[in-house]
Enzyme design. Structure first.
Site, PDB file in Angstrom:
ATOM      1  N   TYR A 198      38.491  44.483  46.513  1.00  0.00           N
ATOM      2  CA  TYR A 198      39.475  44.205  45.466  1.00  0.00           C
ATOM      3  C   TYR A 198      39.126  44.952  44.181  1.00  0.00           C
ATOM      4  CZ  TYR A 198      42.387  41.427  42.262  1.00  0.00           C
ATOM      5  OH  TYR A 198      43.301  41.017  41.326  1.00  0.00           O
ATOM      6  N   SER A 251      43.423  44.413  36.818  1.00  0.00           N
ATOM      7  CA  SER A 251      42.557  43.229  36.721  1.00  0.00           C
ATOM      8  C   SER A 251      41.307  43.565  35.939  1.00  0.00           C
ATOM      9  CB  SER A 251      42.168  42.741  38.124  1.00  0.00           C
ATOM     10  OG  SER A 251      41.158  41.760  38.065  1.00  0.00           O
TER      11      SER A 251
END
Length: 701
Positions: free
Chosen positions: A592, A579
């Protein structure tokens, strides 16, 4: 016409009167229907084997006169899936006129070119070498099939005598002859010498049957095959043992599958010494009866007899000398045991080629075995794609049935090596191979994708499959996997439940990949979830689940994949879907973002370590994949909307506006990023590709 359903024991009666009646008097449609239901029974003919035809009266477009036209399966087709696009339409009279210019066996290849001068239907598929076999016979509907029972009769010692014993004067018999115009002349002569026969047995080859209607032809074929099958089974009962009896017992089913999964990557690597191959495994009871028998050692080297068999299986298999309970955990030790057998097989194949070749023979093809037998465990096959290797396995099972039947009748006979070579290296076969379409970029590769039950993972699987790969779909949700797997054609995909936080679950998924396709070449870690919370709200549970799925899951996936890839010796690709958040600091994202950063750096570390193995590790960084992405279905979307002071509905436009290209990013865009790494950038490793529309703060350099 009597269309009452007949009772058959050894073939399937599939004629549906309602369906056939709906076709009316369209003889071509009825011939195609007959072809399809014949091809649906592998005991009658296998994929791509045999051919069928019908003759109709049509109006000649040049003279307006009525002429007879023969419609026949074209070159390279399959009767089980045959439709109008796969047949050739030829003037029957012109085809028969070729007898006036035929010069003998040396003229066979030229005759195939002359078939084009007989074309009636300009949309015809290229006529096959068997075209004159149908055209020189007078019947309206004709089947040329390769039923196991009939080839057993055809390949048995004293085949002509056996034919007489089964059918009396109702069947003709023609000795082995390579397919072509001369064989058509021999069939014509056999019929002239034996008027009233219902069919002809071709020595070491197959069967011709016919009828005035499609249904009569179908019934004739089934009845002839049933009679041969019944005769063989009676002979087997008389002998009481098959293949000389069982020399050894199979190991239990679960252990067989474990051994197959362990051995497959090693075999795949050895079979891929010239070209990468895809694998297939079977432990069908018929196979086990044969490979565990006393007669295996005698029959296997004899090779197959029917041309359709050995063109797909090679003339003979490789039989491994490993013990059935061999410990396969030490890959290097097993490789040392089996590699000499491969070297000997290749040397024997080269000797076969050099002994039989002619001045104009094509260059020697891949000398590796297609069929590999492991007594007590099962049978492996390797070819250029899953369909080809599965079909090769099915054809060898046909060959086993042929040997079983012929041995019961009298004894099995195979074609002389020179005859087999002349078929295998026939210039017409070479021309057929050269006409094959160019392979796709990922052909011959196996891709293993986590999180493939939907969203980004499914889009990646779709893209890799579209580019030629076999795909192994994995996810924790079996219902999603079943639905996803159903979107692919046969021989493209398989699925396995896989929890990436569970080492054993990962191992079982890789076993499925190995037994189904032979190994793994590409691993894409797309499984994941997203948790967006401020530091004070982030729990240990939140932290641990992200670390377990994204980081530990990635570690375990690649550790096990590398063990398989090293066995294969073919290199490989590992692509984590990370990501933008692993590169860019943002609010409410500590757990995250940290996990994604760990994925990225682990990939750099692994790229540095695995380069020597030609295993490449590259990362795709998505950002803002809202439409079609599974992680945006729940609390993550709400968290990101709250962090940015907008509503969930505003997220797609918000994320599009913040990137340099002002584009909405979709799962297909991520899939294209993965393909660029595994299908195009084949000399890149340790890289990160951002698929985010351009985020300046996420630029890697």
């Amino acid at each position: 016409m009597d269309t009452k359903i007949k009772k058959f024991k050894y073939v399937d009666y599939l004629w549906d009167k309602k369906r056939a009646d709906a076709l009316g008097d369209d003889q071509v449609a009825l011939f195609l229907y007959r072809s399809n239901i014949l091809g649906a029974d592998l005991r009658i003919t296998n994929y791509g084997g045999g051919n069928t035809s019908c003759k109709t009266i049509e109006k000649d477009p040049l003279t307006n006169e009525e002429v007879e036209v023969m419609w026949v399966k074209g070159s390279g087709g399959d009767i089980g899936t045959l439709d109008r696009s796969g047949i050739a339409g030829l003037y029957t009279s012109r085809l028969r006129d070729l007898k006036k210019v035929y010069k003998g066996l040396h003229d066979e290849d030229r005759m195939v070119g002359l078939f084009n001068h007989c074309i009636y239907d300009l949309d015809s598929k290229a006529p096959s070498i068997d075209t004159p076999l149908h055209g020189l016979l007078p019947f309206a509907h004709i089947d040329h099939l390769h039923p196991d029972a009939l080839i057993a009769v055809a390949a048995a010692k004293d085949s002509e005598k056996v034919t007489k014993e089964i059918w009396g004067d109702t069947m003709g018999w023609v000795p082995w002859q390579k397919p072509g115009f001369d064989l058509g002349l021999q069939l014509e002569k056999c019929l002239e010498d034996n008027p009233g026969i219902r069919g002809i047995v071709l020595g070491s080859h197959g069967l011709f049957t016919w009828g005035d209607t499609s249904y009569e032809c179908y019934m004739n074929s089934l009845e002839v095959i049933e009679m041969a099958s019944n005769y063989i089974e009676e002979k087997i009962k008389e002998k009481d043992v098959v293949f000389g009896g069982q020399r050894l017992k199979s190991i239990p089913k679960a252990a067989r599958l474990d051994k197959a999964a362990q051995l497959m990557p090693l075999l795949r690597g050895l079979c891929s010494s010239e070209n990468r191959m895809i694998g297939h495994f079977t432990d069908d009871p018929i196979v086990m009866e044969y490979i565990n028998s006393y007669d295996l050692e005698r029959l296997a080297p004899m090779g197959t007899s029917c041309p359709d068999h050995f063109l797909r299986t090679k003339i003979q298999p490789l039989v491994l000398t490993l013990e059935k309970n061999e410990d396969l955990n030490d890959a290097d030790a097993i490789l040392k045991k089996i590699e000499p057998a491969f070297e000997a097989y290749r040397a024997e194949y080269a000797d076969y080629y050099n002994t039989c070749k002619k001045d104009n023979s094509p260059a020697m093809r891949d000398a590796n075995p297609v069929i590999i037998i492991y007594p007590g465990v099962g049978m492996f096959s390797f070819a250029k794609n899953k369909q080809t290797t599965r079909v090769a396995s099915e054809f060898y099972i046909n060959a086993i049935n042929v040997m079983r039947g012929a041995e019961a009748i009298t004894s099995y006979t195979s074609l002389p090596r020179q005859e087999a070579f002349d078929i295998e290296y026939w210039l017409l076969e070479e021309a057929k191979l050269l006409r094959m379409p160019k392979e796709q970029p990922l052909s011959r590769k196996v891709a293993f994708i986590t999180g493939a039950g939907g969203g980004i993972g499914k889009a990646i699987a779709d893209k890799l499959a579209a580019e030629g790969a076999n795909v192994v779909l994995t996810d924790i949700n079996e219902q999603s996997l079943i639905a996803a797997n159903a979107t692919y054609k046969r021989d493209v995909s398989t699925y396995a439940i896989c929890d990436v936080t569970d080492t054993e679950s990962i191992a079982n998924a890789y076993k499925k990949a190995c037994t189904e396709f032979g190994g793994v070449d590409i691993v894409v870690h797309s499984a994941g979830l997203a948790i967006s919370k401020p530091l004070e709200d982030t729990t240990d549970k939140d932290w641990n689940i992200l670390q377990d799925i994204l980081v530990k899951g990635q570690f375990d996936l690649i550790k096990q994949a590398v063990a398989i890839m090293r066995k294969q010796g073919l290199g490989g690709d590992f692509v984590p879907i990370a990501s933008k958040n692993g590169l860019v600091a943002g609010p409410n994202n500590v757990a995250y973002g940290t996990a994604k950063a760990a994925q990225q750096h682990m990939s750099r570390l692994l790229a540095a370590e695995l380069g020597k193995d030609k295993i490449r590790v590259n990362v795709v960084n998505p950002d803002g994949v809202i439409v079609g992405s599974k992680i945006w279905e729940g609390a993550w979307a709400e968290g990101r909307a709250k962090a940015n002071g907008i509503t969930v509905e505003e997220l797609p436009a918000f994320y599009a506006k913040r990137n340099l290209l002002n584009e909405i990013i979709t799962p297909d865009d991520i899939a294209n990023g993965v393909f660029s790494l595994v299908g195009i950038l084949n000399k890149s490793t340790g890289n990160i590709i951002n698929v985010d529309g351009g985020m300046a703060n996420a630029f890697v350099r």
